[in-house]
Design an enzyme around this catalytic site. Sequence first.
Site, PDB file in Angstrom:
ATOM      1  CB  THR A   1      49.947  74.846  78.444  1.00 30.90           C
ATOM      2  OG1 THR A   1      49.424  76.137  78.124  1.00 30.90           O
ATOM      3  CG2 THR A   1      49.171  73.782  77.699  1.00 30.90           C
ATOM      4  CD  GLU A   2      46.627  79.965  82.490  1.00 26.97           C
ATOM      5  OE1 GLU A   2      45.582  80.607  82.402  1.00 26.97           O
ATOM      6  OE2 GLU A   2      47.587  80.323  83.187  1.00 26.97           O
TER       7      GLU A   2
END
Length: 219
Positions: free
Chosen positions: A45-46
């Site tokens: 997840t960024e």
Amino acid sequence: MEVREIIARRAAKELNDGEVANLGFGMPTQAVNYLPKGIKLIMHTENGAFGFGGKPNCNDADSDVSNAGSEPVTLLPGAACMSLATSLGAMRNGYIDVTILGALEVDQFGNIANWAVKRDGLWWPGIGGAMELTYGTKKIIATLQHTDKNGNSKIKKKCELPLTGKRCVKTIITEKAVFDVGEDMLILREIYPGLSLEDIKAITEADFIVGEDLKDMEL
């Protein structure tokens, strides 16, 4: 089945065992909840984590552990958390095998627009990490509803909104169909059960051909 669930369920089937996969904001984040049985991935997840799992139940949710959409997730054994800068660097430098992104528009050349839209004459930007992902990821899967609220196709001959990435999308998934991106046109792979080829033609602006193995969408 609700539209967003249809798209998330189908997108999850594009993920393969052993991949490092990123899920973008919106519908893509839900795909982790519908992974095929036996598939093991390293999910990224960024906002700064490798190795997260599905949505926890209410009692186990931790407000400090969330995905790019601020939704609660679980951290699996061996998970790693990092700064946003480190996470974006991993995205730009090819550490992600596959990314599922939400989109405002896509076109028959594999272009994607997902960061800015015009409302009442003003631009409403929503800049995130998608530009890094479209640059650094090997396979981009675009997810979006097939038409807008007025019934206009969001699968375009050429994107009209500002682009996020050029010629990067490999697969397009809507609630109506699944396309691969070919040589300057799309290849129709799957149709939602009950719809006909004529139904898809009527709501798709982009040029496409029918794949030899065309079948009903698998959910």
